[in-house]
Scaffold this motif. Structure first.
Motif, PDB file in Angstrom:
ATOM      1  N   VAL A  19      44.508  39.898  47.610  1.00  0.00           N
ATOM      2  CA  VAL A  19      44.349  41.292  47.201  1.00  0.00           C
ATOM      3  C   VAL A  19      42.868  41.629  47.052  1.00  0.00           C
ATOM      4  O   VAL A  19      42.136  40.943  46.331  1.00  0.00           O
ATOM      5  N   SER A  20      42.439  42.689  47.736  1.00  0.00           N
ATOM      6  CA  SER A  20      41.083  43.227  47.597  1.00  0.00           C
ATOM      7  C   SER A  20      41.200  44.577  46.906  1.00  0.00           C
ATOM      8  O   SER A  20      42.039  45.395  47.282  1.00  0.00           O
ATOM      9  N   PRO A  71      38.103  39.418  47.360  1.00  0.00           N
ATOM     10  CA  PRO A  71      39.563  39.211  47.406  1.00  0.00           C
ATOM     11  C   PRO A  71      39.990  38.093  46.458  1.00  0.00           C
ATOM     12  O   PRO A  71      39.262  37.128  46.258  1.00  0.00           O
ATOM     13  N   GLN A  72      41.174  38.280  45.862  1.00  0.00           N
ATOM     14  CA  GLN A  72      41.729  37.246  44.992  1.00  0.00           C
ATOM     15  C   GLN A  72      43.184  37.018  45.348  1.00  0.00           C
ATOM     16  O   GLN A  72      43.876  37.924  45.797  1.00  0.00           O
ATOM     17  N   ARG A  73      43.638  35.807  45.153  1.00  0.00           N
ATOM     18  CA  ARG A  73      45.041  35.482  45.423  1.00  0.00           C
ATOM     19  C   ARG A  73      45.845  35.782  44.163  1.00  0.00           C
ATOM     20  O   ARG A  73      45.585  35.230  43.104  1.00  0.00           O
ATOM     21  N   THR A  74      46.806  36.699  44.292  1.00  0.00           N
ATOM     22  CA  THR A  74      47.645  37.083  43.159  1.00  0.00           C
ATOM     23  C   THR A  74      48.908  37.759  43.684  1.00  0.00           C
ATOM     24  O   THR A  74      48.890  38.382  44.742  1.00  0.00           O
ATOM     25  N   TYR A  75      49.979  37.635  42.939  1.00  0.00           N
ATOM     26  CA  TYR A  75      51.216  38.333  43.291  1.00  0.00           C
ATOM     27  C   TYR A  75      51.295  39.711  42.648  1.00  0.00           C
ATOM     28  O   TYR A  75      52.201  40.466  42.925  1.00  0.00           O
ATOM     29  N   SER A  76      50.365  40.047  41.772  1.00  0.00           N
ATOM     30  CA  SER A  76      50.421  41.322  41.068  1.00  0.00           C
ATOM     31  C   SER A  76      49.154  42.133  41.326  1.00  0.00           C
ATOM     32  O   SER A  76      48.055  41.683  41.006  1.00  0.00           O
ATOM     33  N   VAL A  77      49.312  43.328  41.872  1.00  0.00           N
ATOM     34  CA  VAL A  77      48.138  44.184  42.093  1.00  0.00           C
ATOM     35  C   VAL A  77      47.553  44.639  40.763  1.00  0.00           C
ATOM     36  O   VAL A  77      46.375  44.986  40.698  1.00  0.00           O
ATOM     37  N   ASP A  78      48.331  44.616  39.701  1.00  0.00           N
ATOM     38  CA  ASP A  78      47.843  44.988  38.376  1.00  0.00           C
ATOM     39  C   ASP A  78      46.651  44.111  37.977  1.00  0.00           C
ATOM     40  O   ASP A  78      45.684  44.588  37.386  1.00  0.00           O
ATOM     41  N   THR A  79      46.705  42.843  38.325  1.00  0.00           N
ATOM     42  CA  THR A  79      45.613  41.912  38.029  1.00  0.00           C
ATOM     43  C   THR A  79      44.321  42.368  38.702  1.00  0.00           C
ATOM     44  O   THR A  79      43.256  42.405  38.079  1.00  0.00           O
ATOM     45  N   ALA A  80      44.409  42.733  39.970  1.00  0.00           N
ATOM     46  CA  ALA A  80      43.227  43.165  40.726  1.00  0.00           C
ATOM     47  C   ALA A  80      42.695  44.505  40.211  1.00  0.00           C
ATOM     48  O   ALA A  80      41.479  44.690  40.082  1.00  0.00           O
ATOM     49  N   ILE A  81      43.594  45.426  39.908  1.00  0.00           N
ATOM     50  CA  ILE A  81      43.171  46.738  39.397  1.00  0.00           C
ATOM     51  C   ILE A  81      42.451  46.572  38.058  1.00  0.00           C
ATOM     52  O   ILE A  81      41.407  47.179  37.818  1.00  0.00           O
ATOM     53  N   ASN A  82      42.989  45.738  37.188  1.00  0.00           N
ATOM     54  CA  ASN A  82      42.362  45.516  35.880  1.00  0.00           C
ATOM     55  C   ASN A  82      40.980  44.885  36.017  1.00  0.00           C
ATOM     56  O   ASN A  82      40.051  45.261  35.300  1.00  0.00           O
ATOM     57  N   ALA A  83      40.828  43.939  36.932  1.00  0.00           N
ATOM     58  CA  ALA A  83      39.509  43.338  37.161  1.00  0.00           C
ATOM     59  C   ALA A  83      38.522  44.401  37.641  1.00  0.00           C
ATOM     60  O   ALA A  83      37.360  44.430  37.209  1.00  0.00           O
ATOM     61  N   LEU A 110      43.497  49.435  47.381  1.00  0.00           N
ATOM     62  CA  LEU A 110      43.933  48.043  47.401  1.00  0.00           C
ATOM     63  C   LEU A 110      44.300  47.663  48.826  1.00  0.00           C
ATOM     64  O   LEU A 110      45.014  48.408  49.510  1.00  0.00           O
ATOM     65  N   GLU A 111      43.801  46.534  49.259  1.00  0.00           N
ATOM     66  CA  GLU A 111      44.230  45.960  50.532  1.00  0.00           C
ATOM     67  C   GLU A 111      44.936  44.666  50.186  1.00  0.00           C
ATOM     68  O   GLU A 111      44.365  43.794  49.519  1.00  0.00           O
ATOM     69  N   VAL A 112      46.192  44.555  50.598  1.00  0.00           N
ATOM     70  CA  VAL A 112      47.004  43.394  50.256  1.00  0.00           C
ATOM     71  C   VAL A 112      47.411  42.714  51.554  1.00  0.00           C
ATOM     72  O   VAL A 112      48.125  43.287  52.374  1.00  0.00           O
ATOM     73  N   LYS A 113      46.903  41.485  51.737  1.00  0.00           N
ATOM     74  CA  LYS A 113      47.243  40.689  52.914  1.00  0.00           C
ATOM     75  C   LYS A 113      48.292  39.673  52.488  1.00  0.00           C
ATOM     76  O   LYS A 113      48.079  38.924  51.530  1.00  0.00           O
ATOM     77  N   VAL A 114      49.405  39.665  53.208  1.00  0.00           N
ATOM     78  CA  VAL A 114      50.527  38.813  52.828  1.00  0.00           C
ATOM     79  C   VAL A 114      50.946  37.911  53.978  1.00  0.00           C
ATOM     80  O   VAL A 114      50.828  38.276  55.147  1.00  0.00           O
TER      81      VAL A 114
END
Length: 146
Positions: A19-20, A71-83, A110-114
């Motif tokens: 997630v970016s 970018p960070q590896r996470t299953y929750s976009v909430d984590t990236a938004i909070n950072a 948010l860009e989410v690569k899965v």
């Protein structure tokens, strides 16, 4: 047995969405170069109307300033938004005031690569939504395969 657990852990890590997150201010009328110096937030950058967009090579339709997190590896976009919101926090009031004064458009992107078959949780907590709303920011999510 231990090496097979390491293989499973490594495989799971590679399948975790990447997630970016970025925050962008844009304007069709105002050049925003000064925001890089004014806010001095790590990851801050600006562009001019007509510059080529790095993602698609198309000419940008507006002037802009953004703060992007790695970018960070996470299953929750909430984590990236909070950072991202934590990075902006020291300048929050000044950014909000500038948005109002200059009538800027604000965006949380948010860009989410899965990995195929491994979708993330596209969930944001009420507090996260309220924090984004303070900036009057739109939120967009771009899903792509790794």
């Amino acid at each position: 047995m231990a090496s097979s657990m390491l293989d499973i852990d490594a495989d799971l890590a590679l399948r975790t969405p990447l997630v970016s997150a970025s925050f962008r201010l844009t304007s069709e009328r105002h050049v925003l170069d000064h925001l890089v110096r004014e806010f001095n937030i790590e990851g801050g950058q600006c562009w001019q109307k007509g510059d080529a967009d790095e993602d698609d090579g198309m000419a940008r339709r507006a002037y802009g300033w953004s703060v992007a997190l790695p970018p960070q590896r996470t299953y929750s976009v909430d984590t990236a938004i909070n950072a991202l919101l934590l990075r902006l926090a020291p300048e929050r009031d000044a950014i909000i005031q500038l948005i109002r004064l200059m009538e800027l458009d604000a965006h949380v992107c948010l860009e989410v690569k899965v990995a195929p078959g491994n979708l993330p949780v596209l969930h944001a907590a009420p507090a996260t939504i309220a924090a984004m709303a303070a900036y009057h920011a739109a939120c967009s999510v771009d899903l792509r395969e790794l």
